[in-house]
Design a protein around this motif. Structure first.
Motif, short mmCIF file in Angstrom:
data_model
loop_
_atom_site.label_atom_id
_atom_site.label_comp_id
_atom_site.label_asym_id
_atom_site.label_seq_id
_atom_site.Cartn_x
_atom_site.Cartn_y
_atom_site.Cartn_z
N ASN A 47 -29.75 -46.85 14.55
CA ASN A 47 -28.54 -47.20 13.85
C ASN A 47 -27.63 -48.07 14.71
OD1 ASN A 47 -29.19 -45.85 11.56
ND2 ASN A 47 -28.32 -43.92 12.28
N ALA A 48 -27.55 -47.72 15.96
CA ALA A 48 -26.70 -48.47 16.87
C ALA A 48 -27.17 -49.92 16.91
CB ALA A 48 -26.75 -47.85 18.26
N ARG A 49 -28.46 -50.07 16.96
CA ARG A 49 -28.99 -51.43 16.99
C ARG A 49 -28.71 -52.14 15.67
NH1 ARG A 49 -33.06 -50.01 20.01
NH2 ARG A 49 -34.26 -49.24 18.26
N ASP A 50 -28.99 -51.44 14.58
CA ASP A 50 -28.85 -52.08 13.28
C ASP A 50 -27.42 -52.45 12.96
OD1 ASP A 50 -31.49 -51.73 13.08
OD2 ASP A 50 -31.44 -50.14 11.57
N GLU A 51 -26.54 -51.50 13.19
CA GLU A 51 -25.17 -51.73 12.77
C GLU A 51 -24.45 -52.72 13.66
OE1 GLU A 51 -22.37 -48.78 11.25
OE2 GLU A 51 -23.89 -47.33 11.80
N TYR A 52 -24.73 -52.68 14.93
CA TYR A 52 -23.94 -53.49 15.85
C TYR A 52 -24.77 -54.40 16.74
CZ TYR A 52 -19.96 -50.64 14.51
OH TYR A 52 -18.97 -50.03 13.81
N ASN A 53 -26.07 -54.44 16.48
CA ASN A 53 -26.95 -55.30 17.26
C ASN A 53 -26.93 -54.99 18.75
OD1 ASN A 53 -28.15 -56.97 15.28
ND2 ASN A 53 -26.14 -57.92 14.98
N LEU A 54 -26.81 -53.72 19.08
CA LEU A 54 -26.88 -53.35 20.49
C LEU A 54 -28.33 -53.44 20.96
CD1 LEU A 54 -24.51 -50.25 20.74
CD2 LEU A 54 -24.01 -52.64 21.18
N THR A 55 -28.51 -53.92 22.17
CA THR A 55 -29.86 -53.98 22.70
C THR A 55 -30.26 -52.62 23.26
OG1 THR A 55 -29.16 -54.54 24.93
CG2 THR A 55 -29.44 -56.37 23.40
N ASP A 56 -31.53 -52.47 23.58
CA ASP A 56 -32.02 -51.20 24.13
C ASP A 56 -31.21 -50.81 25.36
OD1 ASP A 56 -33.92 -51.13 22.19
OD2 ASP A 56 -35.54 -51.87 23.45
N ARG A 57 -31.03 -51.80 26.22
CA ARG A 57 -30.33 -51.52 27.47
C ARG A 57 -28.89 -51.11 27.22
NH1 ARG A 57 -32.74 -49.54 31.55
NH2 ARG A 57 -32.25 -50.46 33.59
N GLU A 58 -28.26 -51.79 26.29
CA GLU A 58 -26.88 -51.47 25.97
C GLU A 58 -26.77 -50.05 25.44
OE1 GLU A 58 -25.60 -56.09 25.10
OE2 GLU A 58 -26.08 -54.76 23.44
N ASP B 243 -28.75 -47.61 26.34
CA ASP B 243 -28.87 -46.76 27.54
C ASP B 243 -27.51 -46.60 28.20
OD1 ASP B 243 -31.59 -46.55 27.17
OD2 ASP B 243 -32.06 -48.21 28.52
N ILE B 244 -26.84 -47.74 28.36
CA ILE B 244 -25.54 -47.74 29.03
C ILE B 244 -24.53 -46.93 28.24
CG2 ILE B 244 -23.65 -49.21 29.80
CD1 ILE B 244 -25.89 -50.14 31.37
N LEU B 245 -24.48 -47.18 26.95
CA LEU B 245 -23.52 -46.47 26.09
C LEU B 245 -23.75 -44.96 26.17
CD1 LEU B 245 -21.24 -46.57 24.08
CD2 LEU B 245 -22.88 -47.12 22.27
N LYS B 246 -25.00 -44.60 26.23
CA LYS B 246 -25.35 -43.19 26.34
C LYS B 246 -24.70 -42.59 27.59
CE LYS B 246 -29.57 -40.49 25.62
NZ LYS B 246 -31.02 -40.61 25.41
N GLY B 247 -24.81 -43.33 28.67
CA GLY B 247 -24.19 -42.88 29.91
C GLY B 247 -22.67 -42.74 29.76
N ILE C 218 -21.03 -54.69 25.29
CA ILE C 218 -20.94 -53.63 24.28
C ILE C 218 -19.58 -53.68 23.60
CG2 ILE C 218 -20.81 -51.12 23.95
CD1 ILE C 218 -22.89 -50.85 26.22
N TYR C 219 -18.53 -53.81 24.38
CA TYR C 219 -17.18 -53.86 23.81
C TYR C 219 -17.07 -54.97 22.79
CZ TYR C 219 -15.53 -50.65 27.43
OH TYR C 219 -15.34 -49.57 28.24
N LYS C 220 -17.62 -56.12 23.14
CA LYS C 220 -17.53 -57.23 22.19
C LYS C 220 -18.23 -56.87 20.89
CE LYS C 220 -17.17 -60.80 25.70
NZ LYS C 220 -18.08 -61.34 26.72
N LYS C 221 -19.41 -56.29 21.01
CA LYS C 221 -20.17 -55.99 19.80
C LYS C 221 -19.51 -54.91 18.95
CE LYS C 221 -24.63 -57.54 21.56
NZ LYS C 221 -26.03 -57.19 21.86
N LEU C 222 -18.88 -53.96 19.61
CA LEU C 222 -18.25 -52.87 18.86
C LEU C 222 -16.81 -53.20 18.47
CD1 LEU C 222 -19.41 -49.63 20.74
CD2 LEU C 222 -20.58 -50.93 18.97
N HIS C 223 -16.31 -54.33 18.93
CA HIS C 223 -14.92 -54.73 18.68
C HIS C 223 -13.94 -53.71 19.25
CE1 HIS C 223 -16.36 -57.93 16.22
NE2 HIS C 223 -16.95 -57.12 15.37
#
Lengths: 224, 224
Positions: free
Chosen positions: A157-168, A170-174, A202-207
């Motif tokens: 969902n994170a990828r689909d909704e906001y186009n987060l990459t795999d690595r992003e 991982d980072i967000l999880k942290g 990530i901030y940019k993608k999530l606004h």
DNA sequence: TTTAAAATACGCCATTTGTCGTATTGTAGG
DNA sequence: CCTACAATACGACAAATGGCGTATTTTAAA
């Protein structure tokens, strides 16, 4: 002739929307306001002459009184007036709030003049609802999410909704786990500098522009 | 060139949609099917050559296998393919079912060729969702009607579980909203110093040592 | 009335965070 | 082959945060 009012705190935006309306046929500008509070004032003035706008284009983020609060109040007082929210971001929470407050539509500001005019006409003529496609997507997702509280593939969902990459992700999880840059870096075997770069993206993608806001989104979506 | 498949049990409808697609530029007809089951068959054939349609226009009411069931299965097998439901009625239940099954849009058949083409393009280009305004209205009404289960006394939980004072709850609320010390202070008419003191106390009570962790607890407990 | 808790306020200092840059490498797709 | 994107890495600087003090006033309870 549809009478349109425009509420936005930025003079540039008011000007822009005003121009787009004056170019469209079948509608005319009724008045401008620069925030929810001054809008309500002007509506009171209208009440004296009984000459209300038919449709109000309302910005959401404004000082003094925001658009959602204004619609909430105005819908009570003037139920026949239709409100179209105009905003830059497709913020889920705000879409939801706007709908609950009684807005008839939710459009992104980037929308073209034709779309805008079309939306206004549709709202007045057919009582239909206007939504930018992106917003419609969010609305549909909210609908389907509510019925299916458990999502099988969360990270997807994170990828689909906001186009987060795999690595992003991982980072967000942290970040959600409360780690700081250094700790996230250690866990993923990269330097804290890299972590900061990713977080910026990530901030940019999530606004958003802070850890708290990013984590809030992740948790509310039940991503992790 | 966007490859479009059309699934409808009525030959007249297939013909109508086929014509509208052939007239639109940028897209071509990939195949036709007359119900959900035969559609899935044809998709299997596509799998052999790896040549799938990009977008499928799917009727809902069809014999043998209806459109929603077909989308449900097909979305699992071919997640990259987008589905637009095309139907005559704006039936609430079916809109809902279609969304849950993974459809990317829900259009009324009366929609003009331009709208149809636009919807297909939007879905493929921007991953947006296409909805006829009437359908959007239904969707919004469904959304606004569904009030999330409100907890009667949210703040009470915070006090009970962690002995937070009223003021501390005010402060925490601000934190959850993403405000910084200064902003929280302004809202509560106290100095940022006071806010920091309160936050320090909150951390002790919640057994955390950062904003993110405090906000996480507040959100997970659905305090606000 | 004494006491405890709550709310208010300030200073200092190290650390963390957010926002700019810039730059290199690998990889997948046209 | 070239381009776009992802992932990596670094520097600098302002702002925000967390943790440590201390201190006054108000309110409620014992």
């Amino acid at each position: 002739m549809i009478k349109v009012a425009v509420v936005d705190d930025k003079a540039i935006n008011r000007q822009s929307v005003r121009e787009r309306i004056s170019m469209a046929s079948g509608m005319q500008l009724h008045f401008l306001a620069d925030n929810g509070s001054s809008f309500l004032e002007k509506m009171k003035t209208c009440a004296a002459s009984g000459d209300f706008p038919d449709v109000v284009l309302m910005d959401i983020d404004m000082p003094v009184m925001n658009g959602i609060a204004a619609v909430n109040i105005a819908k009570e007082l003037y139920p026949k007036v239709d409100f179209l929210m105009l905003t830059v971001f497709d913020d889920d929470e705000k879409i939801f709030e706007a709908i609950k407050s009684g807005a008839s539509g939710y459009l992104l500001k980037e929308e073209s003049m034709e779309k805008l005019a079309e939306a206004i006409l549709q709202v007045k003529e057919f009582g239909a609802v206007a939504m930018s496609p992106i917003v419609a997507r969010k609305a549909m997702m909210m609908l389907s999410r509510n019925e299916q509280p458990q999502n099988p593939d969360l990270a997807k969902n994170a990828r689909d909704e906001y186009n987060l990459t795999d690595r992003e992700i991982d980072i967000l999880k942290g970040m959600v786990e409360g780690l700081d840059y250094r700790q996230i870096g250690e866990r993923l075997f990269v330097s804290p500098h890299t972590v900061r770069t990713h977080i910026g993206n990530i901030y940019k993608k999530l606004h958003v522009c802070s850890k708290v806001d990013a984590v809030k989104i992740a948790i509310k979506r039940q991503w992790f």
